[in-house]
Enzyme design. Structure first.
Site, short mmCIF file in Angstrom:
data_model
loop_
_atom_site.label_atom_id
_atom_site.label_comp_id
_atom_site.label_asym_id
_atom_site.label_seq_id
_atom_site.Cartn_x
_atom_site.Cartn_y
_atom_site.Cartn_z
N LYS A 22 0.84 -1.22 0.00
CA LYS A 22 0.00 0.00 0.00
C LYS A 22 0.87 1.26 0.00
O LYS A 22 0.64 2.17 -0.78
CB LYS A 22 -0.91 0.00 1.24
CG LYS A 22 -1.57 1.34 1.50
CD LYS A 22 -2.42 1.32 2.73
CE LYS A 22 -1.70 1.67 4.01
NZ LYS A 22 -1.38 3.10 4.17
N ASN A 23 1.87 1.27 0.88
CA ASN A 23 2.66 2.50 1.02
C ASN A 23 3.60 2.75 -0.15
O ASN A 23 4.07 3.86 -0.34
CB ASN A 23 3.45 2.48 2.34
CG ASN A 23 2.55 2.74 3.53
OD1 ASN A 23 1.37 3.03 3.37
ND2 ASN A 23 3.10 2.62 4.72
N ARG A 92 -3.54 10.46 4.63
CA ARG A 92 -2.35 11.30 4.56
C ARG A 92 -1.52 11.07 3.30
O ARG A 92 -0.87 11.98 2.77
CB ARG A 92 -1.51 11.01 5.80
CG ARG A 92 -0.46 12.00 6.03
CD ARG A 92 0.31 11.67 7.27
NE ARG A 92 1.53 12.42 7.27
CZ ARG A 92 1.62 13.67 7.65
NH1 ARG A 92 0.56 14.31 8.08
NH2 ARG A 92 2.77 14.31 7.60
N CYS A 116 -3.77 12.75 13.18
CA CYS A 116 -4.63 11.57 13.34
C CYS A 116 -4.31 10.95 14.68
O CYS A 116 -3.48 11.47 15.42
CB CYS A 116 -4.44 10.60 12.18
SG CYS A 116 -2.82 9.86 12.15
N ARG A 121 1.65 14.71 13.29
CA ARG A 121 2.02 14.51 11.90
C ARG A 121 2.16 15.81 11.07
O ARG A 121 1.34 16.09 10.19
CB ARG A 121 1.06 13.51 11.22
CG ARG A 121 0.95 12.23 12.02
CD ARG A 121 0.25 11.14 11.28
NE ARG A 121 1.09 10.53 10.28
CZ ARG A 121 0.72 9.47 9.57
NH1 ARG A 121 -0.46 8.94 9.74
NH2 ARG A 121 1.54 8.96 8.67
N ASP A 307 5.15 0.80 11.89
CA ASP A 307 3.91 0.18 11.41
C ASP A 307 3.76 -1.27 11.87
O ASP A 307 2.73 -1.90 11.59
CB ASP A 307 3.83 0.26 9.88
CG ASP A 307 3.44 1.65 9.40
OD1 ASP A 307 3.13 2.51 10.25
OD2 ASP A 307 3.44 1.88 8.18
N ARG A 399 -8.50 -0.19 5.14
CA ARG A 399 -7.59 0.79 4.51
C ARG A 399 -6.29 0.11 4.08
O ARG A 399 -5.62 0.58 3.16
CB ARG A 399 -7.24 1.89 5.51
CG ARG A 399 -8.35 2.87 5.78
CD ARG A 399 -7.84 4.04 6.57
NE ARG A 399 -6.56 4.46 6.03
CZ ARG A 399 -5.57 4.97 6.75
NH1 ARG A 399 -5.70 5.15 8.03
NH2 ARG A 399 -4.44 5.32 6.17
C1 UD1 Z 1 4.73 6.88 6.07
C2 UD1 Z 1 3.76 5.73 6.01
C3 UD1 Z 1 3.28 5.34 7.40
C4 UD1 Z 1 4.45 5.10 8.33
C5 UD1 Z 1 5.42 6.26 8.29
C6 UD1 Z 1 6.70 6.00 9.07
C7 UD1 Z 1 2.72 6.04 3.83
C8 UD1 Z 1 1.48 6.35 3.09
N1 UD1 Z 1 2.63 6.11 5.17
O1 UD1 Z 1 4.01 8.01 6.58
O2 UD1 Z 1 2.48 4.16 7.29
O3 UD1 Z 1 3.99 4.91 9.65
O4 UD1 Z 1 5.81 6.55 6.94
O5 UD1 Z 1 7.34 4.86 8.60
O6 UD1 Z 1 3.73 5.73 3.28
N2 UD1 Z 1 7.59 14.32 10.27
C9 UD1 Z 1 7.93 15.63 10.53
N3 UD1 Z 1 7.76 16.55 9.54
C10 UD1 Z 1 7.29 16.20 8.30
C11 UD1 Z 1 6.98 14.87 8.04
C12 UD1 Z 1 7.13 13.95 9.05
O7 UD1 Z 1 8.36 15.97 11.65
O8 UD1 Z 1 7.17 17.08 7.45
C13 UD1 Z 1 7.76 13.32 11.34
C14 UD1 Z 1 6.48 12.54 11.63
O9 UD1 Z 1 5.64 13.23 12.53
C15 UD1 Z 1 7.04 11.26 12.21
C16 UD1 Z 1 8.33 11.06 11.39
O10 UD1 Z 1 8.66 12.35 10.87
O11 UD1 Z 1 7.39 11.44 13.56
C17 UD1 Z 1 8.22 10.07 10.25
O12 UD1 Z 1 7.06 10.38 9.49
P1 UD1 Z 1 6.98 10.14 7.92
O13 UD1 Z 1 8.05 9.21 7.51
O14 UD1 Z 1 6.88 11.44 7.23
O15 UD1 Z 1 5.59 9.42 7.79
P2 UD1 Z 1 4.67 9.46 6.52
O16 UD1 Z 1 5.55 9.58 5.33
O17 UD1 Z 1 3.57 10.44 6.69
#
Ligand code: UD1
Length: 420
Positions: A22-23, A92, A116, A121, A307, A399
């Site tokens: 999915k991701n 997201r 969420c 996030r 995850d 999902r």
């Molecule tokens: C993706 C995955 C999600 C997984 C996560 C971490 C998808 C669709 N989702 O989410 O299932 O749990 O990676 O492996 O691929 N952060 C910031 N600033 C930002 C972005 C992120 O501080 O601009 C922080 C987040 O709050 C979190 C960490 O960085 O603590 C990692 O998040 P991130 O890797 O960005 O998660 P997603 O890409 O949203």
């Protein structure tokens, strides 16, 4: 609203085949916005989230056909640049249309995804990376409004407070494929899903090196072409079935997964006394009666995935001793503790740690799913528990887990859906 009823204790046997990731699929689907040529994407899991991305692509002007795990994306008319709140707020992953729209149209208006239950996030790293590529980023009424007079390559440090970001790396990498000059992303996410996206972009004509490592280099090109691409297997789905076997002390075979994507989990399972054998890409799980307690902290890849934290905690709830599970990616991702405790687990939260005192048995109970992976943990607990468990709000599971009920039934579990 449906609920999932599980009659435990399940004894799982036989084999399960893992679906596409999915991701990986979500940003790959968004990447089709970078070309007006036809794209075919195979091994796409048929899930609520991928269907949401289909709806989003359609709202942006793409024509999309989705059947039998195959997506065909064509572009009959001009692309639109506005990604609506209704589609971005439910998932997201939708936010990764921002980079491609900006690169293709020089403008984008994308709803902010919001927080969420697993945490706040933020999107600061997405904004920082795209700004460095010469985009002007503004916020208005819950939307990010991005504009550029032409994206330019840049040397960007994309690490955040919690390490690298998967979707920020995806957004910046996609935008950089069509930027003028060279972009270097330092502290890039190394997740296999980012690597898969890069491989797809390369097949479209992008010039990318270093993907899968923390330093990705992208040399911008004028145009990307159509593609026929197959998505990698879902490592989180595979890990969830491995952990279901561990919790129920079952022996099962997992087909179609990539073992090397799961090394951090396999290492911890070995410590827990669970045997996992990789035989030419087929994974055999041989669980033991006694589960040894194992402590783990989640980290960005190749560390232990956040995850799988909830599912691992469900297994440790049944271990013969105390284990400490720490989430360093999403420190607040512990809503499942209370529900697991309603099933007889003995887990307490201290800051970013869940401290589990293993119990001999879990007992079936009605429980409430709060997010995708927490729901999977409740299913694992329900399979391992004595009696009947009802997992409410299973739309969360829909999902991210393709044919979950069907796959569990094929493994011998007594599981069915009912109207709640
Ligand atoms: C993706 C995955 C999600 C997984 C996560 C971490 C998808 C669709 N989702 O989410 O299932 O749990 O990676 O492996 O691929 N952060 C910031 N600033 C930002 C972005 C992120 O501080 O601009 C922080 C987040 O709050 C979190 C960490 O960085 O603590 C990692 O998040 P991130 O890797 O960005 O998660 P997603 O890409 O949203």
């Amino acid at each position: 609203m449906d609920k999932l009823v599980i009659q435990g204790v399940a004894s799982l046997k036989g084999e399960v085949t893992i679906s596409g990731s999915k991701n990986a699929a979500l940003p790959i689907m968004a990447a089709t916005l970078l070309t007006s040529e036809d794209c075919v994407i195979r091994n796409v899991p048929m899930l609520r989230d991928t269907k949401t991305m289909v709806a989003l692509l359609k709202s942006l002007g793409k024509k999309v056909e989705f059947s039998k795990n195959k997506l065909t994306v064509t572009q009959p008319a001009a692309l639109k640049h506005i990604a609506d709140y209704k589609l971005v707020s439910t998932m997201r992953g939708s936010f990764c249309v921002l980079g491609p729209l900006l690169a293709k149209l020089q403008k984008a208006k994308v709803s902010l995804p919001g927080g969420c239950v697993i945490g706040i996030r933020p999107v600061d790293l997405h904004i920082k990376g795209l700004t460095a590529l010469n985009a002007m980023m503004n916020f208005d009424n819950g939307y990010v409004i991005a504009k550029t007079k032409g994206l330019k390559g840049a040397h960007i440090y994309l690490g955040g407070v919690f390490g690298s970001s998967v979707l920020a790396t995806a957004n910046v990498m996609m935008a950089a494929t069509l930027a003028r000059g060279t972009t270097v992303i330092e502290s890039a996410a190394c997740e296999p899903e980012v690597e898969d996206l890069a491989n797809m972009l390369i097949d479209m004509g992008a010039k990318i090196t270093g993907h899968g490592s923390p330093k990705i280099t992208i040399v911008g090109v004028k145009k990307l072409s159509g593609v026929n691409y197959k998505v990698i297997p879902d490592r989180i789905e595979a890990g969830t079935y491995v952990l279901a076997a561990a919790a129920t002390r079952s022996n099962i075979t997992i087909k179609g997964a990539n073992y090397t994507h799961l090394m951090s989990l396999m290492d911890k399972l070995e410590e827990a006394g669970i045997k996992v054998i990789n035989e030419k890409g087929i994974i055999h799980v041989k669980a033991r009666k006694v589960i040894k307690p194992v402590s783990v902290a989640t980290h960005p890849y190749p560390g232990f995935p956040t995850d799988l934290q909830a599912q691992f905690l469900a297994v440790m709830a049944l271990a013969g001793g105390i284990s400490v599970i720490t989430d360093r990616v999403y420190p607040d991702r512990f809503i499942h503790i209370a529900e697991l405790n309603r099933m007889g687990a003995n887990i307490r939260r201290e800051g970013t740690n869940a401290i589990a005192q293993g119990v001999k048995k879990l007992y079936g109970a009605p429980v409430m799913a709060s997010d995708l992976r927490a729901s999977a943990a409740l299913v694992i607990a329900g399979l391992a528990a004595e009696g009947t468990t009802e997992v409410h709000r299973i739309y969360h599971l829909e999902r991210g887990y393709e044919k979950l009920e069907e796959k569990l039934v094929a493994l011998g579990a007594n599981v069915w859906k009912e109207k709640a």
